[in-house]
Design a protein around this motif. Structure first.
Motif, PDB file in Angstrom:
ATOM      1  N   TYR A   1      11.730 -12.461   7.287  1.00 38.81           N
ATOM      2  CA  TYR A   1      11.898 -11.449   7.807  1.00 38.81           C
ATOM      3  C   TYR A   1      11.450 -11.387   9.303  1.00 38.81           C
ATOM      4  N   THR A   2      11.421 -10.064  10.097  1.00 40.16           N
ATOM      5  CA  THR A   2      10.655 -10.011  11.162  1.00 40.16           C
ATOM      6  C   THR A   2       9.536  -8.859  10.870  1.00 40.16           C
ATOM      7  N   LEU A   3       8.404  -9.065  11.790  1.00 40.51           N
ATOM      8  CA  LEU A   3       7.248  -8.042  11.635  1.00 40.51           C
ATOM      9  C   LEU A   3       7.746  -7.001  12.468  1.00 40.51           C
ATOM     10  N   ARG A   4       7.655  -5.821  11.719  1.00 40.03           N
ATOM     11  CA  ARG A   4       7.926  -4.390  12.554  1.00 40.03           C
ATOM     12  C   ARG A   4       6.676  -3.818  13.258  1.00 40.03           C
ATOM     13  N   ALA A   5       5.452  -4.121  12.632  1.00 40.57           N
ATOM     14  CA  ALA A   5       4.332  -3.545  13.357  1.00 40.57           C
ATOM     15  C   ALA A   5       3.092  -4.201  12.622  1.00 40.57           C
ATOM     16  N   LEU A   6       1.964  -4.285  13.657  1.00 36.95           N
ATOM     17  CA  LEU A   6       0.739  -4.832  13.150  1.00 36.95           C
ATOM     18  C   LEU A   6      -0.157  -3.671  13.462  1.00 36.95           C
ATOM     19  N   ARG A   7      -1.122  -3.258  12.571  1.00 33.47           N
ATOM     20  CA  ARG A   7      -2.239  -2.484  12.935  1.00 33.47           C
ATOM     21  C   ARG A   7      -3.594  -2.824  12.492  1.00 33.47           C
ATOM     22  N   ARG A   8      -4.550  -2.429  13.067  1.00 37.30           N
ATOM     23  CA  ARG A   8      -5.795  -2.576  13.070  1.00 37.30           C
ATOM     24  C   ARG A   8      -6.809  -1.442  12.593  1.00 37.30           C
ATOM     25  N   ASP A   9      -7.851  -1.660  11.790  1.00 36.24           N
ATOM     26  CA  ASP A   9      -8.626  -0.525  11.603  1.00 36.24           C
ATOM     27  C   ASP A   9      -7.786   0.627  10.715  1.00 36.24           C
ATOM     28  N   PRO A  10      -7.231   0.522   9.411  1.00 39.95           N
ATOM     29  CA  PRO A  10      -7.340  -0.748   8.763  1.00 39.95           C
ATOM     30  C   PRO A  10      -6.195  -1.790   9.008  1.00 39.95           C
ATOM     31  N   ASP A  11      -6.451  -3.052   8.643  1.00 43.84           N
ATOM     32  CA  ASP A  11      -5.288  -4.051   8.871  1.00 43.84           C
ATOM     33  C   ASP A  11      -4.294  -3.806   8.215  1.00 43.84           C
ATOM     34  N   GLU A  12      -2.949  -3.686   8.608  1.00 48.80           N
ATOM     35  CA  GLU A  12      -1.729  -3.248   7.907  1.00 48.80           C
ATOM     36  C   GLU A  12      -0.786  -3.872   8.716  1.00 48.80           C
ATOM     37  N   ILE A  13       0.320  -4.333   8.124  1.00 44.94           N
ATOM     38  CA  ILE A  13       1.758  -4.865   8.772  1.00 44.94           C
ATOM     39  C   ILE A  13       2.673  -4.052   8.038  1.00 44.94           C
ATOM     40  N   ASP A  14       3.923  -3.741   8.778  1.00 45.26           N
ATOM     41  CA  ASP A  14       4.993  -3.159   8.309  1.00 45.26           C
ATOM     42  C   ASP A  14       6.116  -4.140   8.351  1.00 45.26           C
ATOM     43  N   ILE A  15       6.987  -4.077   7.281  1.00 45.25           N
ATOM     44  CA  ILE A  15       8.001  -4.933   7.220  1.00 45.25           C
ATOM     45  C   ILE A  15       9.304  -4.005   6.675  1.00 45.25           C
TER      46      ILE A  15
ATOM     47  N   VAL B   1       0.865  -1.137   0.073  1.00 42.76           N
ATOM     48  CA  VAL B   1       0.122   0.172  -0.104  1.00 42.76           C
ATOM     49  C   VAL B   1       0.643   1.216   0.037  1.00 42.76           C
ATOM     50  N   ARG B   2       1.959   1.141   0.690  1.00 40.63           N
ATOM     51  CA  ARG B   2       2.897   2.435   0.584  1.00 40.63           C
ATOM     52  C   ARG B   2       4.461   1.767   1.073  1.00 40.63           C
TER      53      ARG B   2
ATOM     54  N   PRO C   1      -7.371  -8.428   2.744  1.00 34.10           N
ATOM     55  CA  PRO C   1      -8.495  -8.953   3.562  1.00 34.10           C
ATOM     56  C   PRO C   1      -7.928 -10.040   4.390  1.00 34.10           C
ATOM     57  N   ASP C   2      -6.931 -10.608   3.829  1.00 34.40           N
ATOM     58  CA  ASP C   2      -6.285 -11.843   4.650  1.00 34.40           C
ATOM     59  C   ASP C   2      -5.939 -11.455   6.184  1.00 34.40           C
ATOM     60  N   LEU C   3      -5.411 -10.163   6.276  1.00 34.70           N
ATOM     61  CA  LEU C   3      -4.771  -9.896   7.523  1.00 34.70           C
ATOM     62  C   LEU C   3      -5.690 -10.072   8.610  1.00 34.70           C
ATOM     63  N   ALA C   4      -7.151 -10.045   8.565  1.00 28.54           N
ATOM     64  CA  ALA C   4      -8.057 -10.032   9.660  1.00 28.54           C
ATOM     65  C   ALA C   4      -7.738 -11.584  10.528  1.00 28.54           C
ATOM     66  N   ALA C   5      -7.085 -12.419   9.809  1.00 32.96           N
ATOM     67  CA  ALA C   5      -6.649 -13.610  10.412  1.00 32.96           C
ATOM     68  C   ALA C   5      -5.514 -13.869  10.794  1.00 32.96           C
ATOM     69  N   PHE C   6      -4.607 -12.534  10.692  1.00 37.11           N
ATOM     70  CA  PHE C   6      -3.035 -12.700  11.336  1.00 37.11           C
ATOM     71  C   PHE C   6      -3.100 -12.141  12.730  1.00 37.11           C
ATOM     72  N   HIS C   7      -2.353 -12.765  13.554  1.00 38.27           N
ATOM     73  CA  HIS C   7      -2.329 -12.484  14.865  1.00 38.27           C
ATOM     74  C   HIS C   7      -0.978 -12.744  15.539  1.00 38.27           C
TER      75      HIS C   7
END
Length: 289
Positions: free
Chosen positions: A88-102, A17-18, A34-40
């Motif tokens: 890789y290592t997850l840097r951040a997980l955010r909700r609303d909207p669902d996003e992750i940073d790597i 996304v950016r 949409p798959d990130l809703a199931a990422f925990h």
């Protein structure tokens, strides 16, 4: 399309996304889908496997429809078809909207680089919104790909990481409790890669900038800069220290020997992770293992 692999892990189909350049050697890529809703994940050093397409491919080729047989089928694909897999290592997980940073470390993308960039560095340097990837990651928050697990009685945290461990260290520092003593060493390629890190802990952070002009350093016994910094450091008194060290494998091993053998830290309270090995690609490292 998503397919369960082996609980608690599964595939996630994501799009860029950016992107944001963090420094001369670092770029952050933000993914959504949409798959990130199931990422925990409750981990601060959550490991992930990222699958990237080759140039000209609209998406990475991974035969996930085969279920548990995907791995062997993926390995049997031609080299120029099979998706590039990198850890890789997850840097951040955010909700609303669902996003992750790597966060990606860029090697060899700069003009005149001594060694050519690898496929992941090339991809990350050119990543743009809409680019598609596959990620093999956790569907259960507490999973075996989380390694930072300090015992409850920890009264000092000691951390060392190179640039590949910077995302994990950043997330760890953000999660440390207020006033917990922490001593942190971070080794990066360029002074421009130094970041402002947030933490409520009583953290002393030392940045070590690698001299790119020095091509003679023998890393068989780890980084002399890292070893020198930790050897000369005065740690605050602690009855129950916990150490987390991650990065180039020979350096990690040498630092672990120092912390256990010379500092006297209980080896059961030292977490050490070799994210990469000098002179080997990830494919070569997997073959060697």
């Amino acid at each position: 399309m998503t397919t369960a692999v082996a609980a608690p892990f599964r595939f996630f189909s994501l799009q860029v996304v950016r992107t944001r350049r963090l420094g001369p050697s670092l770029v952050r890529v933000t993914f959504a889908g949409p798959d990130l809703a199931a990422f925990h994940s409750d981990g601060r050093d959550q490991s992930l496997s990222l699958f990237l397409p080759h140039p000209g491919q609209p998406e990475p080729v991974v035969p996930i429809e085969l279920g548990d047989g995907w791995w062997q089928a993926w390995r049997e694909l031609p080299d120029d078809v099979r998706a590039v897999m990198r850890s890789y290592t997850l840097r951040a997980l955010r909700r609303d909207p669902d996003e992750i940073d790597i966060d990606f470390v860029l090697h060899g993308v700069e003009p005149g680089a001594a060694a050519p960039a690898g496929p992941a560095s090339r991809w990350a340097a050119r990543a743009a919104a809409g680019d598609r990837v596959l990620l093999l990651g956790p569907a259960i928050a507490d999973n075996r790909a989380i390694r930072f697990r300090p015992p409850e009685d920890t009264d000092l945290v000691v951390i060392w990481g190179d640039a590949t461990a910077l995302p994990a260290v950043s997330a760890i520092l953000e999660a440390l409790p207020a006033d917990l003593p922490a001593r942190v060493w971070l080794e990066v390629h360029d002074a421009g890669d130094i970041q402002d890190l947030s933490t409520a802990a009583d953290a002393e952070i030392t940045w070590l900038v690698h001299d790119r002009r020095d091509h003679t350093t023998d890393r068989a016994e780890g980084s002399p800069m890292a070893l020198g910094a930790l050897h000369s450091a005065q740690l605050p008194p602690a009855e129950h220290p916990y150490a987390w060290i991650a990065g180039e494998s020979s350096c990690v091993k040498a630092l672990r020997r120092h912390l256990v053998g010379e500092r006297g830290i209980d080896r059961r309270r030292v977490t050490f992770v070799g994210y990469w090995r000098e002179g080997l690609t990830e494919e070569q490292l997997r073959a060697a293992e």
